[in-house]
Design an enzyme around this catalytic site. Structure first.
Site, PDB file in Angstrom:
ATOM      1  N   HIS A 196       0.833  -1.207   0.000  1.00 44.90           N
ATOM      2  CA  HIS A 196       0.000   0.000   0.000  1.00 44.90           C
ATOM      3  C   HIS A 196       0.875   1.268   0.000  1.00 44.90           C
ATOM      4  O   HIS A 196       2.061   1.211  -0.324  1.00 44.90           O
ATOM      5  CB  HIS A 196      -0.982  -0.026   1.172  1.00 44.90           C
ATOM      6  CG  HIS A 196      -1.687  -1.349   1.287  1.00 44.90           C
ATOM      7  ND1 HIS A 196      -2.595  -1.796   0.362  1.00 44.90           N
ATOM      8  CD2 HIS A 196      -1.572  -2.342   2.217  1.00 44.90           C
ATOM      9  CE1 HIS A 196      -3.040  -2.995   0.703  1.00 44.90           C
ATOM     10  NE2 HIS A 196      -2.434  -3.357   1.829  1.00 44.90           N
ATOM     11  N   HIS A 221       2.864  -7.108   4.801  1.00 46.30           N
ATOM     12  CA  HIS A 221       1.491  -6.659   4.994  1.00 46.30           C
ATOM     13  C   HIS A 221       1.016  -7.009   6.400  1.00 46.30           C
ATOM     14  O   HIS A 221       1.718  -7.676   7.166  1.00 46.30           O
ATOM     15  CB  HIS A 221       0.560  -7.339   3.983  1.00 46.30           C
ATOM     16  CG  HIS A 221       0.675  -6.825   2.591  1.00 46.30           C
ATOM     17  ND1 HIS A 221      -0.235  -5.950   2.033  1.00 46.30           N
ATOM     18  CD2 HIS A 221       1.606  -7.070   1.628  1.00 46.30           C
ATOM     19  CE1 HIS A 221       0.117  -5.674   0.795  1.00 46.30           C
ATOM     20  NE2 HIS A 221       1.239  -6.348   0.514  1.00 46.30           N
ATOM     21  N   GLU A 226      -2.065   0.364   8.230  1.00 48.76           N
ATOM     22  CA  GLU A 226      -1.213  -0.729   7.741  1.00 48.76           C
ATOM     23  C   GLU A 226      -0.067  -0.214   6.889  1.00 48.76           C
ATOM     24  O   GLU A 226       1.058  -0.713   6.991  1.00 48.76           O
ATOM     25  CB  GLU A 226      -2.055  -1.721   6.932  1.00 48.76           C
ATOM     26  CG  GLU A 226      -1.227  -2.892   6.407  1.00 48.76           C
ATOM     27  CD  GLU A 226      -1.924  -3.690   5.329  1.00 48.76           C
ATOM     28  OE1 GLU A 226      -1.274  -4.590   4.750  1.00 48.76           O
ATOM     29  OE2 GLU A 226      -3.110  -3.409   5.038  1.00 48.76           O
ATOM     30  N   GLU A 261       1.824 -11.844   5.766  1.00 48.75           N
ATOM     31  CA  GLU A 261       0.770 -11.178   6.538  1.00 48.75           C
ATOM     32  C   GLU A 261       1.169 -11.345   8.006  1.00 48.75           C
ATOM     33  O   GLU A 261       1.022 -12.415   8.593  1.00 48.75           O
ATOM     34  CB  GLU A 261      -0.586 -11.830   6.278  1.00 48.75           C
ATOM     35  CG  GLU A 261      -1.157 -11.571   4.901  1.00 48.75           C
ATOM     36  CD  GLU A 261      -1.825 -10.205   4.756  1.00 48.75           C
ATOM     37  OE1 GLU A 261      -1.698  -9.374   5.697  1.00 48.75           O
ATOM     38  OE2 GLU A 261      -2.468  -9.961   3.717  1.00 48.75           O
TER      39      GLU A 261
END
Length: 279
Positions: free
Chosen positions: A74, A167, A112, A243
């Site tokens: 992101h 992430h 995040e 993750e």
């Protein structure tokens, strides 16, 4: 006769003296240096060979340095540029998907995208200390993108030995917590086969060895093969997506929001990468 003998003797002595002077002059070096130590110039064959050897060794060392590309998911400017991040881009397997997304956040609002970049920087410093060449898909948190296909391209162009996306999940499932490692499955090229599997296992073991729990709500034993992740599908290098945990879980959110927690995540990821590289 005695007089003539004296003359001959004198001539012999003079001849011997002259011969000694000539031989002595011929034995001196032209530079006037120590005769026992031949002089060397900067262009002597020995020095030229030594220089070539040093250059070759330096080039070989650089060529043998592992390259790792870290991909912090992101970006901080994504939310304010919906048109840019919603445009469709190649996603592999004949599909397309949105350029990027905004990511998730903790209940307290820690985003995040900030977590991903900070963990990537910390992991990168650890790898650099161990002699690894580290590249990033982004180095700031106020931009837009890059798009998912561009992130894959960065790792491919760097010919990275490993590409690791970082992430955090945002599952609202009650009790959902723990990490998992995603990868492209079924593989689309050789790098996505056994090399990628070795990478994801090393990352899984690094996270588990650092005390992080394996996710029980998705994947299997900490690993999750997927066919919908563009960054994984389009990679021609061994690639994995970590993750780190669930930002909606209070305990994991607290760890992710602290510098100490992010350092733990970073060190676990770095150790997994180092184990994979054998460094």
């Amino acid at each position: 006769m005695a007089a003539w003998s004296a003359v001959l003797t004198t001539r012999r002595l003079l001849s011997l003296l002259l011969l000694s002077l000539v031989l002595g002059a011929c034995s001196q070096p032209a530079t006037g240096g120590d005769p026992a130590t031949p002089s060397r110039t900067a262009n002597s064959p020995t020095e030229t060979a030594d220089s070539a050897t040093r250059t070759a060794n330096t080039t070989t060392q650089a060529a043998n340095t592992p390259v790792v590309v870290l991909d912090p998911g992101h970006n901080g400017g994504n939310a304010s540029h919906p048109a840019a991040i919603n445009r469709q881009v190649p996603a592999g397997r004949g599909r397309s998907k949105a350029c990027n997304t905004t990511g998730t956040a903790t209940a307290a609002g820690y985003p995040e995208h900030a977590f991903n970049l900070d963990v990537a920087r910390r992991a990168g410093r650890r790898l650099t200390e161990r002699g690894i060449e580290v590249g990033y898909t982004r180095t700031a948190d106020d931009g837009v993108g890059p798009c998912v296909h561009e992130r894959a391209r960065i790792g491919n162009e760097r010919e990275a030995d490993a590409v690791v996306s970082i992430h955090a999940d945002g599952s609202t499932d009650r009790g959902a917590h723990g990490f998992h490692i995603a990868y492209s499955a079924p593989p689309l090229n050789e790098a996505q086969g056994e090399p990628a599997l070795r990478l994801v296992r090393a990352l899984r073991d690094g996270m588990r060895g650092a005390g992080f729990p394996v996710a029980g709500y998705l994947g299997e034993n900490g690993l999750s093969g997927r066919d919908d992740l563009a960054g994984m599908n389009l990679s021609t290098r061994p690639a994995a997506l970590v993750e780190c945990g669930n930002m909606r879980n209070p305990q994991e959110a607290a760890a992710m929001s602290s510098a100490e927690g992010r350092q733990r995540y970073a060190e676990a990821i770095a150790e997994g990468i180092l184990a994979y590289l054998g460094a």
